[in-house]
Design a protein around this motif. Sequence first.
Motif, PDB file in Angstrom:
ATOM      1  N   VAL A   3       0.702  -1.104  -0.323  1.00  0.00           N
ATOM      2  CA  VAL A   3      -0.278  -0.229  -0.215  1.00  0.00           C
ATOM      3  C   VAL A   3       0.660   1.295  -0.297  1.00  0.00           C
ATOM      4  O   VAL A   3      -0.118   2.356  -0.483  1.00  0.00           O
ATOM      5  CB  VAL A   3      -0.943   0.277   1.514  1.00  0.00           C
ATOM      6  CG1 VAL A   3      -2.365  -0.804   0.628  1.00  0.00           C
ATOM      7  CG2 VAL A   3      -0.267   0.068   2.284  1.00  0.00           C
ATOM      8  N   PHE A   4       2.058   1.014   0.244  1.00  0.00           N
ATOM      9  CA  PHE A   4       2.988   2.428   0.226  1.00  0.00           C
ATOM     10  C   PHE A   4       3.845   1.800   0.230  1.00  0.00           C
ATOM     11  O   PHE A   4       4.692   0.426   0.737  1.00  0.00           O
ATOM     12  CB  PHE A   4       2.954   3.011   1.169  1.00  0.00           C
ATOM     13  CG  PHE A   4       3.881   3.996   2.265  1.00  0.00           C
ATOM     14  CD1 PHE A   4       4.342   4.838   1.331  1.00  0.00           C
ATOM     15  CD2 PHE A   4       4.906   3.513   2.440  1.00  0.00           C
ATOM     16  CE1 PHE A   4       6.075   6.003   1.267  1.00  0.00           C
ATOM     17  CE2 PHE A   4       6.242   4.164   2.903  1.00  0.00           C
ATOM     18  CZ  PHE A   4       6.655   5.261   2.138  1.00  0.00           C
ATOM     19  N   ALA A   5       5.002   2.686  -0.370  1.00  0.00           N
ATOM     20  CA  ALA A   5       6.477   1.664  -0.630  1.00  0.00           C
ATOM     21  C   ALA A   5       7.555   3.225  -1.202  1.00  0.00           C
ATOM     22  O   ALA A   5       6.585   4.534  -1.888  1.00  0.00           O
ATOM     23  CB  ALA A   5       7.073   1.162  -1.791  1.00  0.00           C
ATOM     24  N   MET A   6       8.963   3.303  -0.444  1.00  0.00           N
ATOM     25  CA  MET A   6       9.923   4.315  -1.231  1.00  0.00           C
ATOM     26  C   MET A   6      11.124   3.498  -1.055  1.00  0.00           C
ATOM     27  O   MET A   6      11.576   2.867  -0.416  1.00  0.00           O
ATOM     28  CB  MET A   6       9.789   5.576  -1.001  1.00  0.00           C
ATOM     29  CG  MET A   6       9.700   5.608   1.052  1.00  0.00           C
ATOM     30  SD  MET A   6      10.407   7.894   1.749  1.00  0.00           S
ATOM     31  CE  MET A   6       8.709   8.350   0.739  1.00  0.00           C
ATOM     32  N   ASN A   7      12.388   4.014  -1.950  1.00  0.00           N
ATOM     33  CA  ASN A   7      13.260   3.730  -1.983  1.00  0.00           C
ATOM     34  C   ASN A   7      13.729   4.171  -0.737  1.00  0.00           C
ATOM     35  O   ASN A   7      13.745   5.173  -0.167  1.00  0.00           O
ATOM     36  CB  ASN A   7      14.297   4.365  -2.296  1.00  0.00           C
ATOM     37  CG  ASN A   7      14.193   6.042  -3.063  1.00  0.00           C
ATOM     38  OD1 ASN A   7      13.346   6.186  -3.915  1.00  0.00           O
ATOM     39  ND2 ASN A   7      15.806   6.521  -2.646  1.00  0.00           N
TER      40      ASN A   7
ATOM     41  N   LEU B 291       8.497   6.787  -5.215  1.00  0.00           N
ATOM     42  CA  LEU B 291       7.458   6.841  -4.615  1.00  0.00           C
ATOM     43  C   LEU B 291       6.026   5.636  -4.947  1.00  0.00           C
ATOM     44  O   LEU B 291       6.089   5.864  -5.934  1.00  0.00           O
ATOM     45  CB  LEU B 291       6.875   7.666  -4.074  1.00  0.00           C
ATOM     46  CG  LEU B 291       5.649   7.850  -3.528  1.00  0.00           C
ATOM     47  CD1 LEU B 291       6.074   7.182  -1.724  1.00  0.00           C
ATOM     48  CD2 LEU B 291       5.029   9.489  -3.261  1.00  0.00           C
ATOM     49  N   PHE B 292       5.602   4.808  -4.405  1.00  0.00           N
ATOM     50  CA  PHE B 292       4.940   3.964  -4.325  1.00  0.00           C
ATOM     51  C   PHE B 292       3.298   4.556  -3.667  1.00  0.00           C
ATOM     52  O   PHE B 292       3.849   3.877  -2.238  1.00  0.00           O
ATOM     53  CB  PHE B 292       4.876   2.604  -4.516  1.00  0.00           C
ATOM     54  CG  PHE B 292       3.644   1.528  -5.460  1.00  0.00           C
ATOM     55  CD1 PHE B 292       2.982   1.672  -5.909  1.00  0.00           C
ATOM     56  CD2 PHE B 292       2.872   1.304  -3.748  1.00  0.00           C
ATOM     57  CE1 PHE B 292       1.999   0.507  -6.407  1.00  0.00           C
ATOM     58  CE2 PHE B 292       2.139   0.271  -3.704  1.00  0.00           C
ATOM     59  CZ  PHE B 292       1.233   0.089  -4.866  1.00  0.00           C
ATOM     60  N   ALA B 293       2.706   5.442  -3.945  1.00  0.00           N
ATOM     61  CA  ALA B 293       1.087   6.363  -2.670  1.00  0.00           C
ATOM     62  C   ALA B 293       0.408   6.379  -3.822  1.00  0.00           C
ATOM     63  O   ALA B 293      -0.010   6.557  -4.396  1.00  0.00           O
ATOM     64  CB  ALA B 293       1.650   6.992  -2.821  1.00  0.00           C
TER      65      ALA B 293
END
Length: 255
Positions: free
Chosen positions: A82-86, A228-230
């Motif tokens: 549901v959320f990710a970033m480096n 970003l993954f949002a």
Amino acid sequence: MPFEPRLARRLLALLALLLAPAVATAEPDCRKMSQGADRFSVCTLRADRDEIRLWHSDADGRLYGGFTAIDSALKAEGKRLVFAMNGGMYHEDRSPVGLYLENGVQGGPLVTSDGPGNFGLLPNGVFCIGTRTASVIESRSFAANPPDCRYASQSGPMLVIDGDLHPRFLVNSDSRYIRNGVGVAEDGVTVHFVISDNRVNFHTFGRFFRDVLETPNALYFDGKVSRLFAPSLGRSDTGFPLGPIVGAAVPSDQM
């Protein structure tokens, strides 16, 4: 013994932590924020209820490299991303620079010496995810009194150290990039992940954590490669393979 307001707040936060149910939310609180003319995307999670993790490689040593691969791997656990970033700096082979812990397994050593590049711009620090807690700790303090971390990623420089900006930051620096990092609130559970939406220097990025998010400690993850993954913001950035990635997972049937 004189009354200490900060100590009282910490005791109340600890009590709330012990009483809070460990139930993951469906989505992190992701939103757009600003400071003057600068814009930022912020995703806020709570370490006492959200499943915040770090990922680098699978059980066979294959690099995840991006958000899609992690989301696919989570399906086998009945979960989704549901959320990710480096989540930290890495060498050319994508191996972590400095300390890296993934589910208690160490993948890189703690580095406390100065050196070239942003990582070596001391003080640098460690983002630590414990049991229902989180922290950003200066690396030499971490070495002197290692906390119990289930996940950890060392990076640098520190953006905010005990309420102060890194002493090497220049107000008018022309070194401007899309940058991302993490800050933890004084309660030890509220975690703010930030990526700038326009190019900013270190001073501007650090002030956003200190003055807007009011995090006493914050850590720089990287620049230029920041992604970003949002889904709630319509973001799923792509590009060349990443090293460490930080994110949050929830059960697939949780909406």
